[in-house]
Scaffold this active site. Structure first.
Site, mmCIF file in Angstrom:
data_model
loop_
_atom_site.group_PDB
_atom_site.id
_atom_site.type_symbol
_atom_site.label_atom_id
_atom_site.label_comp_id
_atom_site.label_asym_id
_atom_site.label_seq_id
_atom_site.Cartn_x
_atom_site.Cartn_y
_atom_site.Cartn_z
ATOM 1 N N ASP A 139 54.030 26.942 17.538
ATOM 2 C CA ASP A 139 53.456 25.656 17.953
ATOM 3 C C ASP A 139 53.082 24.883 16.692
ATOM 4 O OD1 ASP A 139 53.563 27.086 20.361
ATOM 5 O OD2 ASP A 139 51.769 26.113 21.145
ATOM 6 N N LYS A 202 54.484 19.292 23.318
ATOM 7 C CA LYS A 202 53.170 19.725 23.762
ATOM 8 C C LYS A 202 52.180 18.605 23.505
ATOM 9 C CE LYS A 202 49.792 23.286 22.338
ATOM 10 N NZ LYS A 202 49.604 24.542 21.572
ATOM 11 N N LYS A 238 54.573 21.248 27.580
ATOM 12 C CA LYS A 238 53.339 22.034 27.605
ATOM 13 C C LYS A 238 52.117 21.134 27.448
ATOM 14 C CE LYS A 238 50.808 25.598 25.039
ATOM 15 N NZ LYS A 238 50.829 26.589 23.946
#
Lengths: 302, 287
Positions: A139, A202, A238
Site C-alpha cells: 500500500d 485506495k 479499497k
C-alpha cells in the site's frame, strides 16, 4: 497508445457534487434484510484488510491480529477469514509467519507511509524491504503536495517506479482523498494511479480526517468503471478509514454492486481498510443468527 | 383571544438527550379513565431499545466519573425543576384519571424522592463500603461501584412517583438507564424527560421509551449490553422470561411487584445498593 486514451489524468473532468451525493443517498436507502443481510455481512468480513498502523505496534499485537484474521470469532467457526492483514514493513515477518499456511495475505504500507515526504530512492528502498520481508501486497501513498502543485508527471513517475519495484506484488495506491480537496482531483488522481500501474486504488491512510467517504468512493468507482469500459482491465478498490459500522459496510457494497457490478464483489477486487469494523460485523452476524443484541465485552478487543 | 387554538404537545421519546420519534414511526392512543383519547404516544420497538442502549453505554463512563457530590447537585436540580413544573404534572395526571389530591401526592412524592436520593449520592459509599481486617500488611477496602446500564420497567399504577422512585436510586449510584414507561399512561414519564433535560443530567444517562412492554421487554431483557434489570410487572410468565434472559449475561435482576410506590418504605439506600458491584482493593502498607 497513450495519446488515444479517452480518460487521462491531465484533463479536468467536471463532477456534479450534488448529483454524487444524491446518488449515494439514494443507494443508501436500499433495505437489505434477513438472508441477504447475513450474506452481505459475511462478504464484508471476507473483504477486510485488518489493519494496525500505530507507532506502538508490537509483535504481540500483530500476532493477535493475525489470529483474529484467521478466525474472526471462535464461537462461530464457519465464518470466512479476512482478506489480509495490513501492517508496517517491520512487522511483515511477524505477520507472515502467523499467516503462512493460510490464504490470508500480508499487506504492508510503504513509501514512507503516511506522509510520503521522502525522496524516491528511500521510497523504493522501503518498498523493496517490505517485499523482501514477505509482503504479498504493497500500500503506497502518493505525493499529495506534488499532485496539488499540478506536478502530475512527477507523481506518475513515482507510482510507476514503485510498481516496477513491486514486480508481481499487488500494488495499492493511496490517494489520501482527504487532502485532495475536490472530487475533480479525486477523479484525476484515480486515473493517474490507474495509468501508472496501480492494481488497486485506495482512498486514505486513515491518519487524516475525512478518511473514506461514500461520495469519494463513488467517484473512484466510476473512474474504475470508465477505465474498464475503455480498456477491459479491472482495477480494485479499497476504501479505508472511518468505516466502523456494519451498516456502512453494506452501503459500500451496494455502491460497488451498482457502479461496477457483481464481478467486483469479491475480496480480489474490493477491500475494506478497517479494524473496528470487524467486531461490529461479528456482532451483527451473531445478532442475526441469535436474535439477541450483542455487547462488545464478548468480542476480542484489538 | 377566544378563537385561539390550544397548542397540543406531541409526546415523543427521550433518547440520548434528544426527543426523537420512535424509529418505527408508529404511535398508539393514550386514553383517560373514561376511554377518551387524550394523546398519541410513540409505540417504540426493538430498534428504539437498541438505540437507547447505545446512548446509555456511551453516557455511562462520563456519569460514573462525575464526583458523587456533583451527581447529588444534579439530582437536587432535577427536584427543583420538577417543583417548578408541578402544575403541569398534576394536570397531566388528572387528565388521565387521577383526582386532584392523588395527582398532587404523586407529584410531590416524586420531588421528595429526588431530594432524598440527591442526599445519598456521596454517602452510600460510606455506609456500604467497608475496611476489612486482613492478616497481612495491607489496607483492604470494599467499595460499591455502579454496575453499568440498568433496564427499568416502570409501574403501571404510579406513572410518575413510581417511575422517579426507580430512576433516582439507579442514577444516584452512577448507573445509566433505559426506562420503559407505564404503557397505559406514559405521558408524565415523557414530560419527566424534559425535566431531566433541563437539569444538567447528561444526555443518555436516562432514556425513556413508551410503547407496549411485551414488544420491547424481550429485546431489552436479552440485550447482552444491559447489566441489570428492575421489573415491576407481576405477570409470572413475564417475570420468568426476564429471569431467563437475565441469565444470558448474568444481569442483576430485581422484581418489585405490587408496591404502593407512595409509601415511605420505597425510599431507602438499599435500592442504590441493588445496582452496585462491590470492588475490593488491597493496598500495601509499610511499617
Amino acid at each position: 497508445m497513450q495519446e488515444q486514451i479517452k480518460y487521462d489524468y491531465l484533463t479536468n473532468y467536471p463532477i456534479d457534487e450534488v448529483g454524487v451525493e444524491e446518488r449515494v443517498a439514494r443507494l443508501n436507502s436500499r433495505s437489505i434484510k434477513k438472508e441477504s443481510k447475513i450474506q452481505a455481512l459475511k462478504l464484508a468480513l471476507s473483504m477486510i484488510d485488518l489493519t494496525t498502523l500505530e507507532g506502538k505496534d508490537s509483535p504481540g499485537k500483530v500476532i493477535q491480529l493475525c489470529r483474529k484474521a484467521l478466525q474472526p470469532h471462535s464461537e462461530l467457526p464457519g465464518l470466512p477469514s479476512v482478506a489480509a492483514v495490513c501492517v508496517y514493513p517491520t512487522m511483515v515477518p511477524v505477520a507472515k509467519k502467523e499467516l503462512e499456511a493460510s490464504d490470508v495475505k500480508v499487506a504492508s504500507v510503504s513509501t514512507a507511509f503516511p506522509a510520503g515526504m521522502v525522496k524516491l530512492s528511500a521510497k523504493l528502498e522501503d518498498t523493496r524491504f517490505a517485499i523482501e520481508q514477505g509482503a504479498d501486497e504493497i500500500d503506497m501513498v502518493i505525493s499529495r503536495g506534488e499532485f496539488l502543485k499540478g506536478n502530475y508527471n512527477f507523481v506518475f513517475d513515482e507510482i510507476a517506479a514503485v510498481k516496477d519495484a513491486c514486480g508481481d506484488v499487488h500494488l495499492k495506491v493511496i490517494l489520501e482523498t482527504g487532502e485532495l480537496g475536490t472530487l475533480e482531483n479525486v477523479r484525476k488522481a484515480s486515473f493517474l494511479a490507474i495509468h501508472a500501474g496501480a492494481d488497486f486504488i485506495k482512498t486514505s491512510t486513515g491518519k487524516i480526517s475525512p478518511a473514506a467517504t461514500q461520495p469519494v468512493t463513488l467517484v473512484m468507482l466510476e473512474a474504475i468503471r470508465d477505465h474498464y469500459l475503455e480498456t477491459g482491465k479491472m482495477i480494485g478498490m479499497k476504501p479505508a478509514g472511518g468505516i466502523r459500522k456494519a451498516k456502512q459496510a453494506i452501503q459500500y457494497l451496494v455502491l460497488v454492486k451498482e457502479t461496477l457490478g457483481a464481478a467486483w464483489l469479491t475480496p480480489e477486487w474490493f477491500r475494506f481498510g478497517a479494524s473496528s469494523l470487524t467486531n461490529d460485523l461479528l456482532m451483527q452476524i451473531v445478532k442475526q443468527e441469535s436474535g439477541i443484541y450483542q455487547c462488545t465485552d464478548y468480542f476480542s478487543n484489538d | 383571544m377566544s378563537d385561539r387554538i390550544e397548542v397540543l404537545k406531541t409526546y415523543k421519546t427521550y433518547i440520548g438527550g434528544k426527543f426523537p420519534r420512535s424509529e418505527s414511526a408508529r404511535t398508539y392512543k393514550v386514553k383517560d379513565s373514561k376511554d377518551n383519547i387524550i394523546a398519541n404516544a410513540c409505540r417504540c420497538t426493538r430498534k428504539d431499545v437498541r438505540d437507547s442502549l447505545t446512548a446509555a453505554r456511551s453516557a455511562f463512563p462520563g456519569w460514573r466519573n462525575r464526583s458523587a457530590y456533583n451527581r447529588g447537585q444534579i439530582l437536587y436540580r432535577t427536584a427543583e425543576m420538577l417543583e417548578g413544573r408541578k402544575d403541569q404534572f398534576v394536570k397531566e395526571l388528572t387528565n388521565t384519571g387521577f383526582n386532584e389530591k392523588n395527582a398532587g401526592r404523586e407529584t410531590e412524592t416524586a420531588i421528595d424522592r429526588l431530594i432524598y436520593y440527591a442526599g445519598w449520592t456521596d454517602k452510600y459509599q460510606q455506609v456500604f463500603g467497608t475496611v476489612n481486617p486482613v492478616a497481612s500488611a495491607h489496607f483492604n477496602f470494599s467499595n460499591p461501584e455502579p454496575t453499568g446500564i440498568v433496564g427499568i420497567v416502570a409501574p403501571e399504577s404510579s406513572p410518575l412517583a413510581g417511575l422517579v422512585s426507580m430512576i433516582a436510586p439507579v442514577i444516584a449510584g452512577g448507573n445509566s438507564c433505559v426506562v420503559l414507561a407505564s404503557q397505559a399512561n406514559p405521558l408524565p414519564a415523557i414530560s419527566f424527560g424534559e425535566v431531566l433535560h433541563a437539569s444538567d443530567v447528561p444526555g443518555g444517562v436516562v432514556n425513556i421509551l413508551s410503547g407496549y412492554s411485551d414488544e420491547m421487554l424481550p429485546h431489552l431483557s436479552s440485550h447482552m449490553d444491559l447489566n441489570a434489570i428492575w421489573n415491576t410487572i407481576s405477570n409470572k410468565k413475564t417475570r420468568k422470561q426476564i429471569d431467563e434472559n437475565g441469565a444470558l449475561n448474568i444481569k442483576r435482576v430485581l422484581h418489585t411487584v405490587n408496591h404502593i410506590w407512595l409509601d415511605d418504605e420505597n425510599h431507602n439506600p438499599y435500592y442504590i445498593l441493588e445496582f452496585q458491584e462491590i470492588k475490593t482493593t488491597w493496598h500495601p502498607v509499610g511499617n
